[in-house]
Structure formats: structure tokens, C-alpha cells
Design an enzyme around this catalytic site. Structure first.
Site, PDB file in Angstrom:
ATOM      1  CG  LEU A   1     -80.527   4.565 -68.069  1.00 58.23           C
ATOM      2  CD1 LEU A   1     -80.291   5.563 -66.937  1.00 58.23           C
ATOM      3  CD2 LEU A   1     -81.780   4.937 -68.856  1.00 58.23           C
TER       4      LEU A   1
ATOM      5  CG  HIS B   1     -88.111  -8.659 -86.260  1.00 62.59           C
ATOM      6  ND1 HIS B   1     -86.803  -8.293 -86.004  1.00 62.59           N
ATOM      7  CD2 HIS B   1     -88.666  -7.641 -86.953  1.00 62.59           C
ATOM      8  CE1 HIS B   1     -86.591  -7.091 -86.521  1.00 62.59           C
ATOM      9  NE2 HIS B   1     -87.703  -6.672 -87.098  1.00 62.59           N
ATOM     10  CG  ASN B   2     -83.738 -10.166 -84.248  1.00 64.02           C
ATOM     11  OD1 ASN B   2     -84.690  -9.379 -84.351  1.00 64.02           O
ATOM     12  ND2 ASN B   2     -82.680  -9.892 -83.501  1.00 64.02           N
TER      13      ASN B   2
ATOM     14  CE  LYS C   1     -86.046  -7.172 -81.942  1.00 61.47           C
ATOM     15  NZ  LYS C   1     -84.726  -7.625 -81.551  1.00 61.47           N
TER      16      LYS C   1
ATOM     17  N   GLY D   1     -81.334   1.876 -74.099  1.00 58.37           N
ATOM     18  CA  GLY D   1     -82.125   2.362 -72.963  1.00 58.37           C
ATOM     19  C   GLY D   1     -82.155   3.879 -72.900  1.00 58.37           C
TER      20      GLY D   1
ATOM     21  CD  GLU E   1     -82.333  -8.004 -88.109  1.00 54.46           C
ATOM     22  OE1 GLU E   1     -83.310  -7.671 -87.395  1.00 54.46           O
ATOM     23  OE2 GLU E   1     -81.159  -8.010 -87.673  1.00 54.46           O
TER      24      GLU E   1
END
Lengths: 297, 297, 297, 297
Positions: A10, A172-173, A169, A14, A176
Site C-alpha cells: 500500500l 511501453h517504458n 509494459k 498501491g 517512454e
């Protein structure tokens, strides 16, 4: 269909995801070692709190050892028909290894690449997942709560088998990195030219109607609005590892990646106090041409 | 055949060349604004000292305005049948323009790219020339005195029409940028790896029998012998302009030049106190991910 | 304030701009050598049709000779207080030269970089202009009609003095090269990996919520929608010249541009039937290692 | 000191090395699965033929599985005090793993990077080794027979612990990629310019006295002598794997490697029938600008 999940981790990401899931009508039991943010006292308690017929636990902790540890422990707490969702930044070969291990105990595994950063709570998160189609189908209410408004396929994809989510991902990075460096090079060139007297205004004017408009451009304009000469920021740029994996992967697949690799190397160079390579070039010039060198400072 | 020439510019290069020419049996009248090194008091005196039937003046002064000035003045002092030899680092389009101007007065023009640096006096100079075949033939005794021992064609070429000599030298220097950067990157990687305990020894072991042996490697080893960690040298690398011209030329001719351009850009970056581009990348990362940035120092 | 302008050049861009200007309430007299699209029969007629107190002529013809020719002729037709607007893709030093010439006759000059391509008619055009603040102010109704909806400063900028508009557009295009190449490299890597079974879906899922979302990404998704494997398209990529200028400019200003230059060189390479450089590398490998080479086909 | 060794693998390299070792006074028992070149019938026979007090077996077979297999079998045939020398192109982490395994049985391990290709028999081989100093000392007569004439340290180095030899060779090869690409780019630029009428002669003139003189340049000149336009050679360039490892290693160590990586990517691109990335760029240009594309052929 899943309506209640466990969420491990968290932190910045998170915590926001728990909030967005709840706003979206998904029941979430969160666990974090820090009691002040956690809903339960332990991973075991979290598992016990979930609906017994199909327990789904979404892992959102730092890549590497932390993720490895949590998934391993979940392997002992979950059983036949349950599903682990790895939403962190694992390297995709690790997904493949973990999925195989968990499969021996009948536990499913879905890897999800999550994009959106600190803006995800409000805007939603771009989601790329890999794994079994049946698992993905069951998880759709969760994905729908997390992803941005709009057509599902513009913010979510089932990209392929286990590992494909994190692979997507990772790419994707990598992209980026290239995009950011392209804007940054253009920014530097504008700054270098005295006939351009409004660099911030120029980039701002690209926000609508131009070919280069993008969310990253919007952020660039925002950064210049806050600090027009970027005076408060150092030219030191970290890399999170996914750019490295992207170039490694390109090398394994013999895919030329001149732009993304150049962006990665620019970050490496940005963190050097001095460049051994450029010292060597200076030394060579001195040797053959008697060219002036600067003494080390 | 020419046995006596004028030489304008007696700096580091010109002075050594006068010496080598004289050792090679060529009579040289040198002119330099600094009386302590000059043989005559003025350009006019230099021209007057040369054999009247065909006066040859070799210009060896800094590129740009100084060369332009000397050639212009020679245009007024020389006449039909005389020859100007431009041995500096002129950009080849300037050669073409000057040759056309001088031709109107019947004066010949030969451009010569000269390689060899401070080592040329002893080793000889690599020579690439452009111009009329007749002029080149007449100048052969001069070229033979300057070039290294060994077969003529391994240290001298008549590369093509006017401009071709400096074009060839420009490309030579562009290649040089790439070669130096390749060695430098390898050096840095060796230095970065702790299992390699003798970097200097490793590069020294490449001097014979290996694919990468070269004169630049010899110089690299020499530099490491004098200063094993290059501790006394800064990572700041100048560029003399010919690397820039090489990349410009590649762009004009749509020739991909990834290695030579990367070497050039590495030099630009080496001279920046801070990189505006990398500040921009850092700013972008902070905007979208809340990633930590370093405050400017 | 200007409410009626002349527009020279009614090709793909000019024609759409005339239409958008008229929709925006600006009166436009258009001239083109092709009578079927032209409003008047000649440049002289066009000038005659404009309000006499301040005639504004927007030039929208191909860069280089065509633009040069039109501006030169306008110099003879216009007079004190009139303004030429160069909306094409001129190289900024030409703007500076032309502005100086026209200024001698009292004619103003504003250069405008226009972005938006075939989408501009509906979406509006991103505008970057350079020139005198007074001229720019008078032209605001024209700029407002052309630019996209939304805040003016997100689609328009007065970037600086004459030349700054085209300089800004040049940098915009250089960035565009880098952005496109970054997406393209990512696309190729996704295609190369068999665990990713839905490349189109993956890029589509980046359209919302992710860091890499942009208009170019939307177009990439659209292209894949129309032709999922890009089967009908060749890997041959032209360049319009502005990428070259961007790199030239970086070199003049000693700005490192690794990403944008790599994107430019990739285009050069894409157009070669065979690469002399790679033939040379193959020849070298054969020489030193007896490595197999492919015979030329 | 060692005066008799076993040599496994009598291909192009191994065969030449056996010959050079014998010329240098080292007794060699060679083994190869092909009976027509082998001195003995099996690995076991080879081991049996060696002096019992310290058996040294030099492995010279293809990297990967073949080397792994031979070393594994030697691990069962050799014993305390014996030494395996890996002279192939193993990736250095494999050296480290194998050395640890063999050490459990008291067997030493030295890794040697060998440079020189088909020219090594006459010129000698550049040698870089890693391992225990005692082992290296015992092997010196073997190294001295293989290395080029001249000072030992100009053709041989004990670079560091196990793995350092192959690491040094890997970096050597990475540099080689960069050097070759630099010459190749220069060659292409010379070829592209019509004022240069003698490209072969130009590169030949660089062989003496210039900054770029090297063995690779000599080979380039030789290649052009045999085939002035490289007409018989395809622009398809293989890579042996060590360039990939070099870039991977740079990434692991955050060392910027723009030149060597660009050279590697140029090889990848050279082997593509068509570039998916450049198809994507072409598709993007078509989407936003209505730019002409070539239909796939």
C-alpha cells in the site's frame, strides 16, 4: 466474476489503486507491513478474509526480492483455483518462472503492467496483462475499475500468455525513454538559440493541433510553468531498470533500437561525475596532436 | 619540377614541415608574422625570393579568416602559372571558391589535407590532395619530402579535383572521432569491471597480433603508461570542426553516420557544465511519476 | 486588425487553410497557377483585390525556389505597411535574409510554422510565428481562425524575432522524428516477441491512462487498424528536410542530439537499396576472420 | 613449466594454433572428432597421452554447448593439479561457473581470449588470460609460443581473475565493431562524393603517417584492391555474439556505449529484409501528413 480482492503493498501506487478500486465498487482487503495503512495484520489474515471459492491477491510491491518473497508466501497460503496477480514491475522471465511454480499447486498467475503513475487515481491506469484467458475474464471487473474511462480496449489489453503483460509494459517504458529524450533534445535546442525568446510559450503552443502533442508534452509545459528555466532541478536522471531490459531484449532478438538505447545511455552519462571514456578521448588528442587538455579539477 | 617553395605559417605544424622539407632537399623560404621564426619580412618578400618561372606558396595557417586573408593577398602577388597550395584545414567548399577566383588570374590552386600531428616531423605526413593533375605532378618532389617513408601510395593520394584533398582529410578526421570513441568506450567498460585488474596491461596486450591494433591504440597505451588512471586529465573534449563538417556532409548526402555522429555528440556533452536536455528529462519524470529528482547544485 | 488576406498556393495545405479561414470569418483571396482552384488570375490581381491600407499576403508554396520566387515578386507588388506572411517550410536563415530585403521597401515579414497536416482543416493548425510584435498583433484574427479551439496559447505562439517561427517548427519536426522512431522501435520489439499475441491491441491499450499516450500513438493504432501487419506499406521513409536542418543546427550550437539524429539516419538507411558501409564491414570481417559473407545478389 | 599440452578442437583456429605451438617447440597432442585431423581417438586417449604430473588441456571448440560438453568431460578425466585452458569465445560468467566446479575436484581453470583470426599462424595471436597467477606462470611457454614476436606484454596479458581473459576479449571485440563501423561510414561518405575520384587510393594513402592507420585499415585497402567497388559482397553482416555481450555488460554497469551499440544495431539492420520499425514510421507519416508511401514490394 471477482468482486473482492486482496491487495498487498500500500505504497504510493498501491494505496491509490485501493482507493480507485473501492470507488469502482470492488471490495479490497489491503495488506502492508505498516499497520497504519494496512487493513489486516498479516498476509495470512488477508487470505483468510477473501471469499473462499476463488481468492484473488493482487501484489503491488517493489520488483525483485520483495515481490519474490510475497509471491512465495502466497504460494503456501493459497490453493487450487486461486489467482495471484503481479501488478508490479517484474521482469517477464520471472513471471514465467513463478507461474510455472504456482501452477504445480493449481494456483493461477496473471501479470499486469500498470501505467499511470501518480495520476492514475484520477485518470485511471493503463493496463496490459498476460496469462490464461479464463483468469483474465474473471478479473475483468477489477480491471474495469482500475482502467481509465472510455472504451475498454483503449486502456486495457490481454496482450498474450504469462509474461506478455510485463513485456508490453517494459516496451511501453522503453518507448517512454525515447519520447522524453526527443522532447528534451528539442527543448535544449530551443534554449540554445537566441532568436527564440519564448521557449516555454513555444512548447505550450504545441499542445493543440500539432503532430507532437501528447501527455508528456503537457507535463513538459507544466514543468516549465512551475520553473521556467528548470533552475531548481539537477541534470541527473535515474533509470528504473525497464529501459535496460528493453535494450537487452532488443539485443536478444536482433532488433535495432538506436533511439531507445541512445536515451538510456544519455541517462547513464547524466549520472557520471566524470566520464572515463571522455578522459580517454582527451588523452588521445593530447598524444597525437599536442591538443590542449584541461587538467582534472 | 619544384625544388624551392614558399611556406606561410610557421606555427607548430608549419615549422616542423619546413624542417622536414629541408631535410628532404627542398629549399624553403618561410614567412610568419613573428620575425624570430620567419625567413623574410613579408609575404611580398617571400614571393620575391621564389624562382620566377613558377612560384609555389604553401599556406599553413589556421582555417577561416587567417587562411582567407593570406590566399587573398597571394592572389595579388602571384600571377600566371604560379600555384597556391592550401595545406591547412579549410572546408572544401572554400577551396572550390578560392580556386575559381585564382583561376581568373591564371594562378593554380591545390588543396592538401595533412595528417600526422606533432609526430609528422619524424614519421612523415599523410597527404591527400585535390586539384589539377599537372599541378600535382609538378609538386611531387615536395609531397615526396613530406610523406612517410615507404611506397608513395601508402602516404599520398591525388584524391580528385580541387576540394577533394580537404574532403578526404575531413572524412579522415571523422573516422578518427569514431575510432577514438570506440577505444574510449572499451576502456571505460574495462575500468568498470572489478575482475579486470590490469586495464593498462590489457590494452597494451592488444598492440600486436590483435584485430584492434593501431597507432591510436599505441597512443592510448602510452597515455596510460604516463598516467595509469588518467587522473591528471579532465573529461572535457574539444572538437576542431572537421567532425562537424563530416556529419553535415553526411546529412547533405543522406549517408547514415550513426557512429561518427555519436562520437561528435559525446564531445559536445563532455563540455557541458549541465545538460538542459537531461534537466528536462528529470523534470518529466518528476511530473509523471513523482520520481525523486536531485535539486540543482 | 486584418479581416481580408491574400493566400498564395492552394495545394493540399493551402486549400484547406483557405477553407478554415473562411469558416472563421476571414475573407480570403486565393491565388494558384492552376485556374481551377484560383480566385484570381495572377499575383498582381491578388494584390489588387486586397484592402489598400494594409495588404497581407500569406505564402503557402513549397520551400526553396517556389517560395523565393513568390516572395520576390511580392516585393515588387507590395509597398510600405504591407506584410508578407511565409507559412511554408522555409529554412529560418532565408526568413532573415528576405525580411531584411523587404524591410528596405517598408514591407513587413512574419514567418509562421504551421503544424497539423491533413487534419488541420477540422482540428485547426498549431502555429508558431516570428517577427515584429506589431505585425503579429494585427494578424491575430487570422491566427485565431487557423489555430485549434481552446486557449490561444495552447495552439499559437509568438516565438521571437523573424525566423523564430520556422526555427520552432523545425525543432517541432525534429522532435517528431524522434517520437515516431521511438514508437516504431517499440512496435518492432513487440512484433518480434512471440509471447505477445496482440500487438495492435497492446498499442491501442496505451491510448488512455499511460505515459506514452499521444496523437502519434492514436495514429499508429489507426494505421494498425487499417492494416494489422502493415503489409501494404514499404519500409522506405522519406525526409522533408527539416530533420536535417535540426541536426545541422544542433551541430552549429554544439547541442548533443543523439535521438533525433539516430531517427534521421534510420530514414536515410531505409532508402538504401544496399549499404556501402555494411558492405565494407562485411568485407573487413571476411579479410580478418575468413568469416562467411553473402555474395552480392 | 609446461612443454606438452593437449588441444581439443582442430578447426580453422585450433589447427593453426597446433601448428604454431609446434613451431614454437611445444609438444601438442590434438583431439578432434574428425579422425583425419586428430592425433588420438578420444578425449580419454588425449588425457592419457599427457605427462602425468600436470596435464594441461587447451579447449578450442565453438562456444556454448560444445565447449560446455568438452569441459564437463574433462572434469571427469582430469584430476588434482591438472589445468583446463578455455581458449574459445565463452561468455565470462560461464568461465566463473566452470572454474568453481572444476576447483571442487582440484582442477585449475584458465580462460584465454585469443585474437588474430586466420592471420594468427604467421603473425601470432594476441592473448588475454584470466585465472590463478600460479597457473598462468606455468603456462607461459605455451603463451610465448602462441603470441606475436616482440615484447611479451604487447601481445599477452594476465588481465585478472578467472573470467577476465574472456571479458577483455569481449571488450576487444566490442571495440572492433566500433572501429569497423567508423571506417565503413567514412568509406561510404567518400563513395558518395563525386569530387573524390579515387576512394581506394584515398584510404590507401592513410596507411602511413596518418592518425587513422591501423591493421583494419590495411585490410580495408586490401579488400578494395581485390574488389574496388565491393561489388561481389553483400551488405549483410553477421555478429558473433561478443558485441551483444559487450552492450549487455555496459547496460549492467551503467556505462554509456553509444558508438559500439550503434555499430551492433547497424549489423542487426543489415540483416533485415524489411524493417518493421521503418514500416511503422512510413505508416505514421502517411496518417498525419498524407505523405506518399511506397507500396510494399
Amino acid at each position: 466474476m471477482v468482486s473482492h480482492i486482496g491487495l498487498v503493498g500500500l505504497g504510493k501506487m498501491g494505496n491509490n489503486m485501493r482507493e480507485r478500486l473501492r470507488r469502482g465498487g470492488i471490495e479490497v482487503t489491503g495488506y502492508d507491513p505498516r499497520p497504519e495503512v494496512s487493513d489486516v495484520a498479516s498476509l495470512a489474515d488477508l487470505v483468510a478474509a477473501l471469499p473462499a471459492d476463488r481468492r484473488v491477491v493482487w501484489v503491488m510491491v517493489p520488483a525483485g526480492d520483495p515481490t519474490r518473497g510475497v509471491v512465495q508466501e502466497l504460494g503456501t497460503l493459497l490453493g487450487e483455483g486461486d489467482v495471484v496477480v503481479e501488478g508490479g514491475n517484474s521482469h517477464y522471465p520471472e513471471d514465467q518462472a513463478r507461474a510455472a511454480e504456482l501452477a504445480e499447486r493449481g494456483i493461477g498467475y496473471v501479470d499486469v503492467g500498470v501505467s499511470g503513475g501518480v495520476w492514475g487515481l484520477e485518470n485511471g491506469y493503463g493496463l496490459m496483462c498476460g496469462g490464461d484467458a479464463g483468469h483474465v475474464r474473471t478479473l475483468m471487473p477489477v480491471f474495469d475499475a482500475l482502467r481509465p474511462e472510455g472504451p475498454r480496449e483503449e486502456g486495457f489489453v490481454h496482450a498474450g500468455e504469462v509474461g506478455a503483460g510485463h513485456f508490453a509494459k517494459m516496451v511501453h517504458n522503453g518507448i517512454e525513454y525515447g519520447l522524453m529524450q526527443a522532447y528534451a533534445e528539442g527543448y535544449e535546442l530551443l534554449e540554445a538559440k537566441d532568436i527564440v525568446t519564448d521557449v516555454h510559450g513555444t512548447m505550450k503552443a504545441w499542445m493543440r493541433g500539432t503532430v507532437v502533442r501528447s501527455w508528456l508534452l503537457d507535463l513538459m509545459v507544466k514543468a516549465l510553468e512551475e520553473d521556467p528555466a528548470l533552475a531548481a532541478i539537477d541534470d541527473w536522471v535515474d533509470d528504473s531498470g525497464e529501459g535496460r531490459w528493453t535494450v537487452d531484449e532488443a539485443i536478444d532478438n536482433a532488433v535495432p533500437l538506436p533511439v531507445i538505447s541512445a536515451a538510456l545511455f544519455a541517462r547513464f552519462a547524466s549520472r557520471q561525475d566524470e566520464s572515463p571514456a571522455m578522459k580517454a578521448v582527451a588523452a588521445l588528442r593530447q598524444q597525437f596532436g599536442g591538443h590542449a587538455v584541461k587538467p582534472a579539477q
